[in-house]
Enzyme design. Sequence first.
Site, PDB file in Angstrom:
ATOM      1  N   ARG A 128       5.793   2.675  -8.172  1.00  0.00           N
ATOM      2  CA  ARG A 128       5.039   3.852  -8.617  1.00  0.00           C
ATOM      3  C   ARG A 128       5.737   4.670  -9.690  1.00  0.00           C
ATOM      4  O   ARG A 128       5.236   5.721 -10.066  1.00  0.00           O
ATOM      5  CB  ARG A 128       4.670   4.700  -7.401  1.00  0.00           C
ATOM      6  CG  ARG A 128       3.852   3.877  -6.420  1.00  0.00           C
ATOM      7  CD  ARG A 128       3.069   4.653  -5.420  1.00  0.00           C
ATOM      8  NE  ARG A 128       2.266   3.724  -4.655  1.00  0.00           N
ATOM      9  CZ  ARG A 128       2.726   3.001  -3.629  1.00  0.00           C
ATOM     10  NH1 ARG A 128       3.970   3.140  -3.208  1.00  0.00           N
ATOM     11  NH2 ARG A 128       1.930   2.160  -3.005  1.00  0.00           N
ATOM     12  N   THR A 172       8.646   1.196  -2.702  1.00  0.00           N
ATOM     13  CA  THR A 172       7.692   1.253  -3.815  1.00  0.00           C
ATOM     14  C   THR A 172       7.641   2.643  -4.446  1.00  0.00           C
ATOM     15  O   THR A 172       6.964   2.835  -5.456  1.00  0.00           O
ATOM     16  CB  THR A 172       6.273   0.925  -3.315  1.00  0.00           C
ATOM     17  OG1 THR A 172       5.916   1.854  -2.277  1.00  0.00           O
ATOM     18  CG2 THR A 172       6.188  -0.489  -2.763  1.00  0.00           C
ATOM     19  N   GLY A 188       8.057   0.509   5.535  1.00  0.00           N
ATOM     20  CA  GLY A 188       8.380  -0.502   6.541  1.00  0.00           C
ATOM     21  C   GLY A 188       7.731  -0.290   7.891  1.00  0.00           C
ATOM     22  O   GLY A 188       7.932  -1.097   8.803  1.00  0.00           O
ATOM     23  N   GLU A 190       4.963  -0.847   9.101  1.00  0.00           N
ATOM     24  CA  GLU A 190       4.123  -1.937   9.634  1.00  0.00           C
ATOM     25  C   GLU A 190       4.981  -3.030  10.272  1.00  0.00           C
ATOM     26  O   GLU A 190       4.457  -3.993  10.832  1.00  0.00           O
ATOM     27  CB  GLU A 190       3.264  -2.529   8.522  1.00  0.00           C
ATOM     28  CG  GLU A 190       1.955  -1.799   8.299  1.00  0.00           C
ATOM     29  CD  GLU A 190       2.133  -0.372   7.844  1.00  0.00           C
ATOM     30  OE1 GLU A 190       2.881  -0.153   6.874  1.00  0.00           O
ATOM     31  OE2 GLU A 190       1.568   0.529   8.477  1.00  0.00           O
ATOM     32  N   ASP A 299      -3.440   4.658  11.992  1.00  0.00           N
ATOM     33  CA  ASP A 299      -2.715   4.363  10.753  1.00  0.00           C
ATOM     34  C   ASP A 299      -2.994   5.379   9.660  1.00  0.00           C
ATOM     35  O   ASP A 299      -3.183   5.026   8.501  1.00  0.00           O
ATOM     36  CB  ASP A 299      -3.054   2.935  10.267  1.00  0.00           C
ATOM     37  CG  ASP A 299      -2.089   2.447   9.195  1.00  0.00           C
ATOM     38  OD1 ASP A 299      -1.073   3.122   8.954  1.00  0.00           O
ATOM     39  OD2 ASP A 299      -2.369   1.414   8.580  1.00  0.00           O
ATOM     40  N   ASP A 301      -1.364   7.556   7.682  1.00  0.00           N
ATOM     41  CA  ASP A 301      -0.194   8.079   6.991  1.00  0.00           C
ATOM     42  C   ASP A 301      -0.485   9.454   6.373  1.00  0.00           C
ATOM     43  O   ASP A 301      -1.597   9.689   5.908  1.00  0.00           O
ATOM     44  CB  ASP A 301       0.208   7.148   5.841  1.00  0.00           C
ATOM     45  CG  ASP A 301       0.723   5.810   6.325  1.00  0.00           C
ATOM     46  OD1 ASP A 301      -0.047   5.102   6.964  1.00  0.00           O
ATOM     47  OD2 ASP A 301       1.882   5.484   6.041  1.00  0.00           O
ATOM     48  N   ARG A 326      -5.114  11.606   5.157  1.00  0.00           N
ATOM     49  CA  ARG A 326      -5.874  10.385   5.408  1.00  0.00           C
ATOM     50  C   ARG A 326      -6.798  10.517   6.619  1.00  0.00           C
ATOM     51  O   ARG A 326      -7.757   9.769   6.762  1.00  0.00           O
ATOM     52  CB  ARG A 326      -4.840   9.263   5.636  1.00  0.00           C
ATOM     53  CG  ARG A 326      -5.322   7.867   5.446  1.00  0.00           C
ATOM     54  CD  ARG A 326      -4.158   6.995   4.989  1.00  0.00           C
ATOM     55  NE  ARG A 326      -4.114   5.713   5.657  1.00  0.00           N
ATOM     56  CZ  ARG A 326      -3.241   4.751   5.354  1.00  0.00           C
ATOM     57  NH1 ARG A 326      -2.337   4.932   4.415  1.00  0.00           N
ATOM     58  NH2 ARG A 326      -3.251   3.601   6.004  1.00  0.00           N
TER      59      ARG A 326
END
Lengths: 530, 260
Positions: A128, A172, A188, A190, A299, A301, A326
């Site tokens: 990014r 990233t 990480g 996941e 999930d 985030d 989210r």
Amino acid sequence: MNRQVWLASILLACAAAALGQVDSEALANSQQDDESWLMYGRNYSAWRYSPLDEIDTENVGRIAPAWIFQTGESGKFQTTPLVRDGVMYVTGPSNHAWALDLKTGRELWHYSEPVPGDLPLCCGKPNRGFAILGNRLFKVNMQATLVALDATTGDVVWEVESADYRKGYSNTVAPLVVNGMVVVGIAGAEFGTRDFIDAYDAETGERRWRFWTVPGPGEPGNETWGGDSWKRGGASTWITGSYDPELNLIYWGTGNPGPDLDGAPRPGDNLYSDSMLALDADTGELRWYFQFTPHDVHDWDSVADPVLIDVEVDGQPRKALVHANRNGHFYALDRTSGEFLFARAYTEVNWADGMTSAGRPILIPGHEPTDEGTLTCPGMGGGHNWHATSYSPQTGLYYFNSGDGCQIYHGATQDFVEGEYYLGSAMENVTGEPREGSILAVDPGTGDRRWRFALVSPPTSGLLSTGGGLLFAGTAEGYFVALDAARGKPLWRLQTGGPVRAPAITYRFEGRQYVATAAGSAIIAFALPR
Amino acid sequence: MRWRVLTLFVSLAVAAAGQELERSPFHGDEASIGAGKASFRLRCSACHGIHAEGGKGPPLNRGEFSAGNRDADIYRVIAQGVPGTEMPAYGTRSTEENIWRIVSFLRTFEAVGDERVDGDAERGEALFWGAGGCGGCHKVGRRGGSYGPDLTRIGRSRSVQHLREALLDPDEDLPAGYFVVKVVTRDGKTISGIGSGIDDFSAQLRDVSGKLHSFLREDVESIEREFKSVMPSGYGESLSDQQQRDLLAYMQALRGEESR
């Protein structure tokens, strides 16, 4: 060449080099620097707003590509380019990066580092962007390393490993330079990692502090994890935070707890997953936190931009932090204390019936993922995911995009295997109900929606607002678009031929305003015809 | 610690033998099976169903596999894909160990036998190209229309259950790319067809005559996307049970040979 002329030339070269250095003051004043783009969010408040107004609502229909740089690399281009002294610095997927000549778009240097074949990844190999200090550029590589490059040559000055990629760590994020340190997050969750935020000395690469986003035994918050589940708690930090120099606080969002969809192995609120953290910039000590989704099983985030705005809330001036989460809600917090100010749903939400006065979601039963599946809105990607947002002091509006729609969440118990997915099951789409998207403009003091621009697909790009009254965005189908920032009406577009996954930037070069973005695998710079 | 030892063993075994292994080194290991199930749901369930019950892809919960029933056969299909179908090769996207874990998960299903269709493929073929009218829209090999999906290899890529659902309720699970675009022009005309593309500013479609159209949203009254099939519904009534079975038997026999 006589000695005097030679000496004068050397002194001039040194002076020019000195002028080109990006120091802490330049970073603090980046909002006033029309000729540069010096950090991920353009200024420490993460506004992504430029006062440049040569390109405006009247003439934007005439802008055209000034140059196109074809990188020749495949993958997701999610980068925010940096611009300084006639050079654009661009990162790409799979550990590539380039320096480009602003006048022509021609390549000045190319950096690359192989991605290990055994690197566990959830979501591609994007990057990014760079950070900059002095004549050094800083970027993370996929294998959880941080490198410092010489901005003139692209040569590696130093490189450090943040974590062992074989355990599931990767990176990233675009770094953030604060007080001579390079601050980075990690990814990480996941894969059952335990995540952190790091600060490294920009000169040496030595780590100055680390804040574990999942507290260890004896630390406050560890009691919110049942048993030893904290060891695999996740809470990644994969999007760049913001910084308030006056308070000397770094704000950084955290990601989901692990396993993502199965809450049974980790009873408790699971601090500091899905939270906004305020850290002392010098020490990394936690000053306050706010958790958006306690004990998340969807999930969701909370890594999206923490944007710092001084705004009136309920008639009172507040030093606010605004954030589109989210989980489907837009939040305003007091950034001095973390006090919850308000939250408003901005997309379909069926799992919570508002918030308590402290900002804790009031849960609607029946939304825990099950083996058979439960329908919950928003879907796994949100809501607003990670894509860069923008605040325009000109319109007073805050802009972010949203994925709209629901998904079916399936849960299952799963033993932990190091380096393997640790999701606790998966999602599926609802038959006949494609997920769509939108770009939203809200009043940051109330959360009231001012306009909505519908997208046929979930959003892929970030946003940029300008003093010309424009909001630039991209689409999954390859359009690069200029909207009227006040009303949301499209004023100009170009089909670029590849998905626009990056936020645009703007800068002035040789007296002319440019707007640049990654599209597909290319970098395109637009300007008005001469 | 148990899985650490196992992982070490497996790493050595996989490194030594690669895809030569006949049997998954994770066979019966619960932790690995759980990880395989998680990977399956993440990467495979969109086509094979969340419970491996089948969907666009064949069911994998019946204990029998069309490419062979050895662990190595299943491994090969996952790693190399199935040419001519939507099944991609995962060998470059996943580790060998992870593929073996998925194999171990799939081997937990007890064999129940493949579903048999009690129909006559020859009669089904005659119906397909004759009274059923299927060939007007569907292509098999080089024969047939192109308004609907190409069925040349449909017997390899779809389960019988999925084919039956697609015949009786075409709206239930649309093939990728087969949404309908409906455009109303400024002078009130409606043009609809299979969408070739749709975005925030335009739409492209192919009408039933095969003609291509392209519209900008700013030039027309409205552009809508509908997720319903243009295939007629009602075959459950217009075809007898035997005719349905004959048609399914014909489609199940379509393995791609006709394209040679």
